[in-house]
Design a protein around this motif. Sequence first.
Motif, PDB file in Angstrom:
ATOM      1  N   ASP A 188      23.682  -4.617 -13.109  1.00  0.00           N
ATOM      2  CA  ASP A 188      23.545  -5.395 -11.882  1.00  0.00           C
ATOM      3  C   ASP A 188      24.222  -6.759 -12.035  1.00  0.00           C
ATOM      4  N   GLY A 189      25.395  -6.741 -12.668  1.00  0.00           N
ATOM      5  CA  GLY A 189      26.124  -7.976 -12.910  1.00  0.00           C
ATOM      6  C   GLY A 189      26.972  -8.400 -11.724  1.00  0.00           C
ATOM      7  N   HIS A 190      27.875  -9.338 -11.997  1.00  0.00           N
ATOM      8  CA  HIS A 190      28.745  -9.884 -10.960  1.00  0.00           C
ATOM      9  C   HIS A 190      29.631  -8.780 -10.375  1.00  0.00           C
ATOM     10  N   GLU A 191      29.678  -8.689  -9.047  1.00  0.00           N
ATOM     11  CA  GLU A 191      30.475  -7.695  -8.333  1.00  0.00           C
ATOM     12  C   GLU A 191      30.098  -6.264  -8.731  1.00  0.00           C
ATOM     13  N   ASP A 192      28.826  -6.037  -9.007  1.00  0.00           N
ATOM     14  CA  ASP A 192      28.398  -4.706  -9.418  1.00  0.00           C
ATOM     15  C   ASP A 192      27.178  -4.285  -8.614  1.00  0.00           C
TER      16      ASP A 192
END
Length: 346
Positions: A187-191
Amino acid sequence: MRDLAKDYLERKVSRRSFINKATAAGFSLAAAQSTLKSLAPMVRAESTVMQTVSLRNGSSQTYSSHYETDTAVTVRKSLTGTGGELLAEQIRSAGARFIFICNSSGMGPLCDAVVDRPDIQFIQGVSENQAVAMADGYAKATGEVSFACFSRVGGPIASANMYNAMKDRTPIVVVTDHMDSQADGRDGHEDLDDWLDAFKQYTKWRWLVKEGNRIPEWVTHAYKVSSTAPGGPTFVRIPRNVLYQKHKAEIFARESMSVPMDITPNPKHVERAALMLIEAKSPILHVGHEVWTSGGRAQVVELAELLAMPVVQAWSWAADFPTDHPLYLGGYLDQAVRRRFQGQRE
């Protein structure tokens, strides 16, 4: 028919034997010939032609060409390169001349690969949805599958025109990058946990590539699904690190992703339809975008004029019947048109 096709692909039966056995089993000659044509891209000859070419980095790659025993020729090339190079070579093999793209750092490896492929040209938009819209227009104008790509974060805004392409049944292959493999699922950046599910309702098929050596395989499948009637957009995501890494894979020829659709109709059904039209007291012709995409506009006009039959237009992006023709009534959902036709029937 399935067993017979298997025997033909394994070279246990000849073309003539295939047709004889198929017709003996109750299939029409036209159906047998159409099946043979659809199997042609999968047939491989035993002979192989080897060709060596040099890449920009000075290394050499071996290309193996397999020639079919029938009319078509299928070439499979073994290539070692970055994921971006495999992607570029596969869409090139599919016949792509243009890549519709926007400001897209995620597709950097593909951009690098196109430097060595001057026959492919970038057409740049300022937004992801515009890139898909341009690809949609190109596919409609040419009848060919178009290719669009952009960074993964642009997927939501591009989905609006992917929806339009699905409704119009426009053949477009859309490719984006994806979160790096080692960071996926956090659930990271751009995900997101599931990028594909959001596009399920307005794509014919979608896939997340995990292995770099299978990039050509899945892109080929995207082209095949998108181009097979009824057409529509397909969506492929490739992790960014996989695009930069080097892999060895086979590049598939255009013939291997083509599914012939020129199936001859049963003459009895054609005669029955003709009889229904002739005997109808007040026939009406309802046309849709399939008329335009199949190139049948002139034949539809000829049929309407032959029977003096009024024509109504289904919702369509194309002009499937001349709007200035005396037999043209308008859109089928137009209440005035429906009242007019009902009055004619009365």
